[in-house]
Design an enzyme around this catalytic site. Structure first.
Site, mmCIF file in Angstrom:
data_model
loop_
_atom_site.group_PDB
_atom_site.id
_atom_site.type_symbol
_atom_site.label_atom_id
_atom_site.label_comp_id
_atom_site.label_asym_id
_atom_site.label_seq_id
_atom_site.Cartn_x
_atom_site.Cartn_y
_atom_site.Cartn_z
ATOM 1 N N ASP A 31 20.030 31.176 -20.085
ATOM 2 C CA ASP A 31 21.476 31.148 -19.848
ATOM 3 C C ASP A 31 21.971 29.727 -19.574
ATOM 4 O OD1 ASP A 31 23.992 32.206 -19.566
ATOM 5 O OD2 ASP A 31 23.702 32.862 -17.495
ATOM 6 N N HIS A 48 24.262 25.620 -27.744
ATOM 7 C CA HIS A 48 23.339 26.575 -28.375
ATOM 8 C C HIS A 48 22.279 25.840 -29.199
ATOM 9 C CE1 HIS A 48 25.618 29.832 -26.786
ATOM 10 N NE2 HIS A 48 26.664 29.660 -27.564
ATOM 11 N N LEU A 142 -0.343 34.138 -28.525
ATOM 12 C CA LEU A 142 0.833 34.515 -27.740
ATOM 13 C C LEU A 142 1.655 35.601 -28.445
ATOM 14 C CD1 LEU A 142 2.858 33.673 -25.363
ATOM 15 C CD2 LEU A 142 4.007 32.319 -27.120
HETATM 16 C C1 IPE Z 1 22.625 37.004 -20.681
HETATM 17 O O1 IPE Z 1 23.495 35.947 -20.560
HETATM 18 C C2 IPE Z 1 22.281 37.228 -22.123
HETATM 19 C C3 IPE Z 1 21.438 36.208 -22.761
HETATM 20 C C4 IPE Z 1 20.959 35.164 -22.169
HETATM 21 C C5 IPE Z 1 21.156 36.437 -24.146
HETATM 22 P P1 IPE Z 1 25.089 36.144 -20.524
HETATM 23 O O2 IPE Z 1 25.676 34.804 -20.396
HETATM 24 O O3 IPE Z 1 25.499 36.956 -21.695
HETATM 25 O O4 IPE Z 1 25.277 37.022 -19.227
HETATM 26 P P2 IPE Z 1 26.525 37.178 -18.246
HETATM 27 O O5 IPE Z 1 27.696 37.579 -19.078
HETATM 28 O O6 IPE Z 1 26.730 35.869 -17.581
HETATM 29 O O7 IPE Z 1 26.094 38.231 -17.275
HETATM 30 C C1 IPE Z 2 23.140 31.599 -23.165
HETATM 31 O O1 IPE Z 2 24.120 30.664 -22.853
HETATM 32 C C2 IPE Z 2 23.111 31.948 -24.621
HETATM 33 C C3 IPE Z 2 23.499 33.334 -24.923
HETATM 34 C C4 IPE Z 2 23.938 34.205 -24.050
HETATM 35 C C5 IPE Z 2 23.406 33.756 -26.291
HETATM 36 P P1 IPE Z 2 25.645 31.070 -22.657
HETATM 37 O O2 IPE Z 2 26.326 31.010 -23.981
HETATM 38 O O3 IPE Z 2 25.755 32.380 -21.963
HETATM 39 O O4 IPE Z 2 26.141 29.892 -21.735
HETATM 40 P P2 IPE Z 2 27.147 29.994 -20.501
HETATM 41 O O5 IPE Z 2 26.605 31.049 -19.596
HETATM 42 O O6 IPE Z 2 28.472 30.336 -21.062
HETATM 43 O O7 IPE Z 2 27.099 28.633 -19.895
HETATM 44 MG MG MG Z 3 25.892 32.900 -19.996
#
Ligand code: IPE
Ligand code: IPE
Ligand code: MG
Length: 256
Positions: A31, A48, A142
């Site tokens: 995240d 990303h 793995l």
């Molecule tokens: C969780 O992260 C999903 C992934 C890392 C793929 P999100 O960014 O989607 O989760 P919330 O919305 O903060 O809970």
């Molecule tokens: C995690 O990073 C990637 C996915 C959930 C696919 P985020 O896109 O959720 O990044 P934040 O949480 O908005 O910083």
């Molecule tokens: Mg996120």
């Protein structure tokens, strides 16, 4: 102890790490890509992209230090709520990642598996993923689980449907259903539960990740956003895990 990773030389120092008590299964909620980009005045896409780079290093490191199962949360069942443009970018990055990494992962004996419903992914992405799983299915290194269009609740409902189906076809007796049997209907049927769940970017929630499997996992939340999470960070979280006392509802050994 450290396995050689073909095509890449990197130095891993296992200081203060108990090599005999490595977690067998590490699961990661990757995240904070968006926040990483925002902090740098960049578009979320760049976050990303950098996140994919981080993933490369972590898969390599996990394999080299001898972790047996690595599960990463790449796209949740709730992530479809994001703008179409961001979903499109995530999907194309995913496809690109598999396309570019497959040979190297295969050469290093990594077995790629998927958790989640890939039939709802764009067709070309689904095909790429299925091809990667098929190609690496006999590898013994793995086990790399990609959680894609994955949600713990959806997975549990799907398991339940499988169980109802098997009961009505007389392939499963109602009285034989227990926790162990239930777990066999989940996408993680062939994996042990993760001992360690890592979440980056400081958020303290599971966001629908491995709801059944993480019942007794040690959760380590780190402040770094995912693109900054590197090999050293992974080893740090394993050290934290090794300093935890796992009781599973029991009491300390010395108090017995
Ligand atoms: C969780 O992260 C999903 C992934 C890392 C793929 P999100 O960014 O989607 O989760 P919330 O919305 O903060 O809970
Ligand atoms: C995690 O990073 C990637 C996915 C959930 C696919 P985020 O896109 O959720 O990044 P934040 O949480 O908005 O910083
Ligand atoms: Mg996120």
């Amino acid at each position: 102890m450290i396995k050689i990773w073909k095509t890449h030389q990197n130095k891993i120092i296992l200081d203060n790490l108990d090599k005999d008590r490595l977690p067998l299964h590490v699961a990661i909620i990757m995240d904070g890509n968006g926040r990483w980009a925002r902090q740098r005045g960049l578009p979320r896409t760049m976050g990303h992209r950098s996140g994919v780079e981080a993933l490369r290093g972590i898969v390599r490191c996990a394999s080299q230090i001898g972790i047996k199962y690595l599960t990463v949360y790449a796209f949740s069942t709730e992530n479809w709520k994001r703008p179409q443009s961001e979903i499109g970018i995530l999907m194309s990055l995913l496809k690109e990642y598999i396309r570019l990494e497959l040979e190297e992962l295969h050469r290093n004996d990594v077995k790629i598996c998927v958790l989640g419903n890939i039939h709802q992914l764009p067709k070309d992405v689904g095909e790429e993923v299925i091809y990667a799983c098929e190609k690496t299915k006999n590898n013994n290194g793995l086990v790399f689980n990609l959680a894609l269009n994955y949600g713990g609740r959806a997975e549990i409902i799907q398991a339940f449907q499988g169980i109802l189906h098997d009961i009505s076809n007389n392939n499963l007796a109602r009285e034989d259903l227990n926790e162990e049997v239930f777990a066999k209907y989940l996408d993680t049927a062939d994996c042990p539960d993760p001992e360690l769940v890592i979440r980056t970017s400081g958020e303290m929630r599971l966001s629908n990740f491995l709801l059944w499997q993480a019942a007794y996992s040690e959760i380590v939340v780190v402040e770094e956003c995912w693109p900054d999470f590197n090999e050293e960070s992974l080893l740090d979280t394993i050290r934290i895990y090794q300093n935890r006392e796992r009781r599973f509802g029991g009491i300390k050994k010395v108090e017995e």
